[in-house]
Each structure stands twice: as structure tokens, then as C-alpha cells.
Design a protein around this motif. Structure first.
Motif, PDB file in Angstrom:
ATOM      1  N   GLN A 152       0.823  -1.209   0.000  1.00  0.00           N
ATOM      2  CA  GLN A 152       0.000   0.000   0.000  1.00  0.00           C
ATOM      3  C   GLN A 152       0.857   1.258   0.000  1.00  0.00           C
ATOM      4  N   GLU A 153       1.920   1.269   0.786  1.00  0.00           N
ATOM      5  CA  GLU A 153       2.822   2.426   0.814  1.00  0.00           C
ATOM      6  C   GLU A 153       3.469   2.660  -0.543  1.00  0.00           C
ATOM      7  N   ALA A 154       3.628   1.586  -1.320  1.00  0.00           N
ATOM      8  CA  ALA A 154       4.217   1.699  -2.659  1.00  0.00           C
ATOM      9  C   ALA A 154       3.159   2.023  -3.712  1.00  0.00           C
ATOM     10  N   GLY A 155       1.899   2.215  -3.287  1.00  0.00           N
ATOM     11  CA  GLY A 155       0.836   2.580  -4.215  1.00  0.00           C
ATOM     12  C   GLY A 155       0.258   1.422  -5.002  1.00  0.00           C
ATOM     13  N   ILE A 156       0.437   0.198  -4.520  1.00  0.00           N
ATOM     14  CA  ILE A 156      -0.064  -0.990  -5.215  1.00  0.00           C
ATOM     15  C   ILE A 156      -1.360  -1.444  -4.551  1.00  0.00           C
ATOM     16  N   GLU A 157      -2.370  -1.721  -5.354  1.00  0.00           N
ATOM     17  CA  GLU A 157      -3.633  -2.234  -4.834  1.00  0.00           C
ATOM     18  C   GLU A 157      -3.397  -3.597  -4.198  1.00  0.00           C
ATOM     19  N   VAL A 158      -3.972  -3.795  -3.016  1.00  0.00           N
ATOM     20  CA  VAL A 158      -3.842  -5.062  -2.313  1.00  0.00           C
ATOM     21  C   VAL A 158      -5.235  -5.597  -2.020  1.00  0.00           C
ATOM     22  N   ARG A 159      -5.441  -6.858  -2.314  1.00  0.00           N
ATOM     23  CA  ARG A 159      -6.689  -7.538  -1.992  1.00  0.00           C
ATOM     24  C   ARG A 159      -6.381  -8.694  -1.057  1.00  0.00           C
ATOM     25  N   GLY A 160      -7.257  -8.897  -0.095  1.00  0.00           N
ATOM     26  CA  GLY A 160      -7.109 -10.051   0.781  1.00  0.00           C
ATOM     27  C   GLY A 160      -7.360 -11.319   0.003  1.00  0.00           C
ATOM     28  N   SER A 161      -6.663 -12.364   0.388  1.00  0.00           N
ATOM     29  CA  SER A 161      -6.895 -13.650  -0.264  1.00  0.00           C
ATOM     30  C   SER A 161      -7.703 -14.521   0.688  1.00  0.00           C
ATOM     31  N   PRO A 162      -8.578 -15.360   0.146  1.00  0.00           N
ATOM     32  CA  PRO A 162      -9.380 -16.222   1.021  1.00  0.00           C
ATOM     33  C   PRO A 162      -8.490 -17.229   1.743  1.00  0.00           C
ATOM     34  N   MET A 163      -8.963 -17.690   2.880  1.00  0.00           N
ATOM     35  CA  MET A 163      -8.232 -18.701   3.640  1.00  0.00           C
ATOM     36  C   MET A 163      -9.097 -19.960   3.678  1.00  0.00           C
ATOM     37  N   PHE A 164      -8.464 -21.115   3.567  1.00  0.00           N
ATOM     38  CA  PHE A 164      -9.184 -22.380   3.534  1.00  0.00           C
ATOM     39  C   PHE A 164      -8.620 -23.343   4.577  1.00  0.00           C
ATOM     40  N   ASP A 165      -9.474 -23.820   5.466  1.00  0.00           N
ATOM     41  CA  ASP A 165      -9.096 -24.851   6.446  1.00  0.00           C
ATOM     42  C   ASP A 165      -7.739 -24.588   7.086  1.00  0.00           C
ATOM     43  N   ARG A 166      -7.555 -23.372   7.600  1.00  0.00           N
ATOM     44  CA  ARG A 166      -6.256 -22.977   8.132  1.00  0.00           C
ATOM     45  C   ARG A 166      -5.780 -23.819   9.315  1.00  0.00           C
ATOM     46  N   ASP A 167      -6.680 -24.512   9.993  1.00  0.00           N
ATOM     47  CA  ASP A 167      -6.239 -25.348  11.106  1.00  0.00           C
ATOM     48  C   ASP A 167      -5.427 -26.548  10.623  1.00  0.00           C
ATOM     49  N   VAL A 168      -5.668 -26.977   9.386  1.00  0.00           N
ATOM     50  CA  VAL A 168      -4.959 -28.139   8.835  1.00  0.00           C
ATOM     51  C   VAL A 168      -4.096 -27.753   7.638  1.00  0.00           C
ATOM     52  N   LEU A 169      -4.616 -26.879   6.765  1.00  0.00           N
ATOM     53  CA  LEU A 169      -3.899 -26.530   5.540  1.00  0.00           C
ATOM     54  C   LEU A 169      -2.925 -25.383   5.809  1.00  0.00           C
ATOM     55  N   ARG A 170      -1.815 -25.766   6.430  1.00  0.00           N
ATOM     56  CA  ARG A 170      -0.737 -24.814   6.679  1.00  0.00           C
ATOM     57  C   ARG A 170       0.571 -25.590   6.669  1.00  0.00           C
ATOM     58  N   GLY A 171       1.605 -24.932   6.206  1.00  0.00           N
ATOM     59  CA  GLY A 171       2.889 -25.599   6.049  1.00  0.00           C
ATOM     60  C   GLY A 171       3.411 -26.221   7.324  1.00  0.00           C
ATOM     61  N   THR A 172       3.258 -25.514   8.448  1.00  0.00           N
ATOM     62  CA  THR A 172       3.755 -26.044   9.720  1.00  0.00           C
ATOM     63  C   THR A 172       3.128 -27.398  10.025  1.00  0.00           C
ATOM     64  N   GLU A 173       1.827 -27.511   9.838  1.00  0.00           N
ATOM     65  CA  GLU A 173       1.125 -28.775  10.095  1.00  0.00           C
ATOM     66  C   GLU A 173       1.646 -29.877   9.168  1.00  0.00           C
ATOM     67  N   ILE A 174       1.815 -29.562   7.904  1.00  0.00           N
ATOM     68  CA  ILE A 174       2.269 -30.567   6.940  1.00  0.00           C
ATOM     69  C   ILE A 174       3.695 -31.006   7.258  1.00  0.00           C
ATOM     70  N   ARG A 175       4.560 -30.052   7.577  1.00  0.00           N
ATOM     71  CA  ARG A 175       5.947 -30.408   7.919  1.00  0.00           C
ATOM     72  C   ARG A 175       6.004 -31.254   9.189  1.00  0.00           C
ATOM     73  N   GLN A 176       5.186 -30.928  10.188  1.00  0.00           N
ATOM     74  CA  GLN A 176       5.158 -31.728  11.417  1.00  0.00           C
ATOM     75  C   GLN A 176       4.671 -33.152  11.133  1.00  0.00           C
ATOM     76  N   ARG A 177       3.687 -33.275  10.252  1.00  0.00           N
ATOM     77  CA  ARG A 177       3.209 -34.613   9.880  1.00  0.00           C
ATOM     78  C   ARG A 177       4.315 -35.399   9.172  1.00  0.00           C
ATOM     79  N   MET A 178       5.075 -34.738   8.317  1.00  0.00           N
ATOM     80  CA  MET A 178       6.184 -35.416   7.643  1.00  0.00           C
ATOM     81  C   MET A 178       7.184 -35.944   8.667  1.00  0.00           C
TER      82      MET A 178
END
Length: 174
Positions: A108-134
Motif C-alpha cells: 500500500q505504501e508503494a501505491g499498489i492495490e492489495v486484496r485479501g486472499s481467502p483462507m481455507f481450512d487454516r487449522d490443517v492446511l498450513r505448512g507447519t502442520e504438513i511439515r510436522q506430519r512429515m
């Protein structure tokens, strides 16, 4: 034509990321998928190289009806010039997608439009969870697109993260 920009570490690229890209695809004609911390690898937090993550993304998005560009972005640890660094490493883009408050602020400070991105199943679909499962030997493959699972297998990624998670005392440190 509208080109979007979506950055993440993608350690690894997972179904949550994939669903975000699919949602963004409804809003843009082309998408730059930027691999942040591309210079980081072989650690519990960042087990995969920038090139491996580019391969994961490229293969996972091959069948998507969207022109995509996967680009590596190395860390510079200087927030005041981060956006110009990103712009120097990426094709031009019109809108950035992020929910990270710092990233949003910097764009925003650089003058670029920013849109939020949707989040899906964040309790499971996150890198930390996947790496811990590995590390634990638990099921993880259903949390990533099939091409990503194939890349992880090709690079022996599960064994890598297990090995780098061991301390010299033999106990895992995650």
C-alpha cells in the motif's frame, strides 16, 4: 488485462494455496506466484529449495486455465525497499494478494492495490502442520496437490526434513 501477484514461502505448496490460486484466477488474467525466502532451504521451517518449490508450483498449476509465472524472491531483510526488490524480480503486476499485515502495508505504501486472499481450512492446511506430519510419519500427502507429492518424493523431502529436525542429541527439535 490484469496480472495479480501472490507471494508465499510454499513450504510446501499445499491444497490451501491451490484453492487461493483458484479463487484469484476468477479475478485476474495472469498470476505471478512468488516463492518468498527462495534462498532458504534444508531447515525444519524451510526444508525445500527455491527451485524445488518452483517445480511444485509449476507442476501443480499446469492444468489450471490461467497463465502463471512462478518466480523466486530472496529475502533481503530491509522492509523499506522490499517492494522494489520484489518488483525487480517479478513481471509487472497490477494487484497483490496478501493477508499478511506487513506485506499489505508495504504494498500500500508503494501505491499498489492489495486484496485479501481467502483462507481455507487454516487449522490443517498450513505448512507447519504438513511439515510436522512429515517429521512424525503421519499422513500428509492428501494435504498437497498430487504433483507436489511427486516432487517431495523425487527430492526425498520427507527424509530431508526428518534428518534436519534431529538434534545432535537424537531428539527432534521443531
Amino acid at each position: 488485462m490484469t496480472r495479480g501477484f501472490y507471494i508465499g514461502r510454499f513450504q510446501p505448496y499445499h491444497q490451501g494455496h491451490h484453492r487461493v490460486v483458484e479463487a484469484i484466477a476468477a479475478e485476474v488474467d495472469e498470476l505471478v506466484v512468488a516463492v518468498g525466502s527462495a534462498d532458504q532451504s534444508h531447515s525444519v521451517r524451510n526444508p525445500f529449495t527455491g527451485g524445488e518449490r518452483i517445480m511444485m508450483i509449476t507442476k501443480a498449476l499446469a492444468d489450471l486455465d490461467l497463465v502463471t509465472y512462478a518466480v523466486p524472491i530472496e529475502d533481503i531483510n530491509r522492509n523499506a525497499v522490499w517492494v522494489s526488490h520484489v518488483q525487480s524480480m517479478s513481471p509487472n503486476f497490477d494487484v497483490a494478494y496478501s493477508n499478511n499485515p506487513l506485506v499489505v502495508r508495504l504494498f500500500q505504501e508503494a501505491g499498489i492495490e492489495v486484496r485479501g486472499s481467502p483462507m481455507f481450512d487454516r487449522d490443517v492446511l498450513r505448512g507447519t502442520e504438513i511439515r510436522q506430519r512429515m517429521i512424525a510419519g503421519d499422513d500428509w500427502a492428501d494435504l498437497v496437490p498430487e504433483p507436489v507429492e511427486a516432487v517431495v518424493e523425487e527430492v526425498d523431502g520427507v527424509e530431508r526434513i526428518r534428518q534436519v529436525s534431529d538434534s545432535d542429541t537424537g531428539s527432534p527439535s521443531a
